[in-house]
Motif scaffolding. Structure first.
Motif, mmCIF file in Angstrom:
data_model
loop_
_atom_site.group_PDB
_atom_site.id
_atom_site.type_symbol
_atom_site.label_atom_id
_atom_site.label_comp_id
_atom_site.label_asym_id
_atom_site.label_seq_id
_atom_site.Cartn_x
_atom_site.Cartn_y
_atom_site.Cartn_z
ATOM 1 N N ALA A 85 -9.534 8.363 -7.337
ATOM 2 C CA ALA A 85 -10.554 7.043 -7.288
ATOM 3 C C ALA A 85 -9.687 5.924 -7.965
ATOM 4 O O ALA A 85 -9.861 4.895 -7.295
ATOM 5 C CB ALA A 85 -11.646 7.270 -8.152
ATOM 6 N N THR A 86 -8.728 6.047 -9.102
ATOM 7 C CA THR A 86 -8.177 4.990 -9.531
ATOM 8 C C THR A 86 -7.204 4.711 -8.271
ATOM 9 O O THR A 86 -6.890 3.256 -8.340
ATOM 10 C CB THR A 86 -7.410 5.526 -10.722
ATOM 11 N N ILE A 100 -5.453 0.421 -4.120
ATOM 12 C CA ILE A 100 -5.117 0.119 -3.097
ATOM 13 C C ILE A 100 -6.243 -1.093 -2.343
ATOM 14 O O ILE A 100 -5.763 -2.152 -2.034
ATOM 15 C CB ILE A 100 -5.479 1.235 -1.795
ATOM 16 N N GLY A 101 -7.593 -0.884 -2.917
ATOM 17 C CA GLY A 101 -8.467 -1.988 -2.431
ATOM 18 C C GLY A 101 -8.063 -3.354 -3.151
ATOM 19 O O GLY A 101 -8.588 -4.442 -2.664
ATOM 20 N N ALA A 102 -7.590 -3.239 -4.237
ATOM 21 C CA ALA A 102 -7.336 -4.524 -5.232
ATOM 22 C C ALA A 102 -5.901 -5.272 -4.759
ATOM 23 O O ALA A 102 -5.702 -6.435 -5.206
ATOM 24 C CB ALA A 102 -7.162 -4.257 -6.663
ATOM 25 N N CYS A 159 -11.593 -1.471 1.838
ATOM 26 C CA CYS A 159 -11.099 -0.350 1.830
ATOM 27 C C CYS A 159 -12.231 0.761 1.940
ATOM 28 O O CYS A 159 -13.047 0.895 0.954
ATOM 29 C CB CYS A 159 -10.350 -0.123 0.513
ATOM 30 N N THR A 160 -12.193 1.602 3.040
ATOM 31 C CA THR A 160 -13.029 2.437 3.243
ATOM 32 C C THR A 160 -12.284 3.724 3.205
ATOM 33 O O THR A 160 -11.578 4.172 3.889
ATOM 34 C CB THR A 160 -14.020 2.476 4.851
ATOM 35 N N VAL A 206 1.053 -1.181 -0.167
ATOM 36 C CA VAL A 206 -0.015 -0.021 0.096
ATOM 37 C C VAL A 206 0.912 1.248 0.078
ATOM 38 O O VAL A 206 0.568 2.305 -0.690
ATOM 39 C CB VAL A 206 -0.970 -0.118 1.111
ATOM 40 N N ALA A 207 1.987 1.305 0.912
ATOM 41 C CA ALA A 207 2.778 2.411 0.771
ATOM 42 C C ALA A 207 3.413 2.680 -0.436
ATOM 43 O O ALA A 207 3.950 3.748 -0.556
ATOM 44 C CB ALA A 207 4.014 2.207 1.819
#
Length: 314
Positions: free
Chosen positions: A263-264, A269-271, A278-279, A232-233
């Motif tokens: 948004a991308t 990150i969510g993927a 991911c909120t 994520v970092a």
């Protein structure tokens, strides 16, 4: 907006805020005089700030948390009320399930709980969820870093305070202030920097870098938290990232040039493998930017070693 040379200078200063003008000149291919002029312009305009960020634990501040706050009434007024508290070192107004995100420091978990209880009693606060930071993975505002604890004597504390007030002060000026030779002062400052006790780095408003929008995010991790957080970092724009416990396993902040790009990035990150959920929430207004620990205010409660004016830091 910064031009390409300014961006290059900023990149060097983000690595070492005390880099000499000659070093900066060599890195960007300009004369020392031209570089000095550019750096002065960046600093005087407020576009770039160079901070001396002492690791909070050096001052005995071992507990750190993010507060997700539901406001009673105007969220801006709630954020301002929180920012007036000594323990709160950053706050912003947001969208989503909470209205304000604030960051606080305390000496230990007992002090942290007491501070949160007082915040819950604030008339402009309706409810508070607490994310207790365990590990700071990234913090581009230079508030925290890994460091090697070692005893500090009064000379070291004087140097830390001086470096916070005069971050690019010459060794001549620093040595005169503490009454040591230039060589001894250089040795001490180098030890303080190398140990991570203090970081001297440049901080820029992301909007001047073309990062017009920002958001916070909370992650639920299924497994491999350390590896997942490391991935994520690496997502472009992630400015702050911490592992801990509370309503989320990981909490962070990200900036981008536009809402579609943001948004991308959040989708990316969510993927990431290991991220179960991911909120995210948009940052509407920054009320107080993250601020380093003020050594002058905290030093008196810290035990130091005696003051032999001839020894080095470690």
């Amino acid at each position: 907006m910064l031009d390409s040379v300014d961006v290059s200078l900023l990149a060097v200063l983000q690595e070492d805020g005390r880099a000499s003008y000659q070093t900066l000149a060599d890195r960007v291919g300009l004369s020392r005089t031209a570089v000095r002029s550019r750096v002065h312009r960046l600093l005087e305009s407020g576009i770039v700030t160079i901070v001396g960020a002492v690791h909070p634990a050096v001052c005995g501040l071992d507990a750190d948390a993010w507060l997700l706050v539901r406001a009673q009434g105007d969220p801006v007024l709630a954020a301002r009320a929180l920012s007036a508290r000594t323990a709160v070192y950053a706050s912003q107004v947001t969208t989503g399930n909470h209205d304000v995100v604030a960051r606080i420091r305390a000496r230990d978990d007992a002090a942290l709980v007491a501070e949160v209880d007082e915040i819950r009693d604030e008339e402009r606060v309706q409810a508070v969820s607490v994310f207790r930071t365990v590990t700071t993975v990234r913090d581009t505002q230079a508030i925290a870093a890994l460091y090697e604890p070692c005893p500090l004597d009064p000379v070291d504390w004087e140097l830390l305070a001086l470096l916070q007030r005069d971050v690019r002060g010459s060794f001549v000026r620093l040595s005169q202030a503490v009454g040591l030779s230039r060589a001894a002062t250089r040795t001490r400052v180098s030890a303080l920097l190398q140990s991570g006790i203090i970081r001297v780095v440049a901080v820029a408003d992301p909007r001047t870098m073309g990062q017009a929008v920002s958001a916070g995010f909370g992650l639920t991790i299924t497994a491999g938290a350390r590896q997942t957080t490391a991935r994520v970092a690496m997502v472009p724009g992630v400015r702050a990232l911490a592992r801990g416990w509370g309503p989320y396993d990981v909490l962070g902040e990200i900036t981008a040039s536009s809402p579609p790009v943001l948004a991308t990035s959040l989708s990316e990150i969510g993927a990431i493998a290991g991220v179960a959920a991911c909120t995210s929430w948009s940052v509407l207004e920054v009320v107080a930017t993250p601020a380093p620990v003020d050594v002058s205010a905290e030093r008196q409660v810290i035990t130091t070693v005696p003051d032999p004016r001839a020894q080095t830091v470690c």
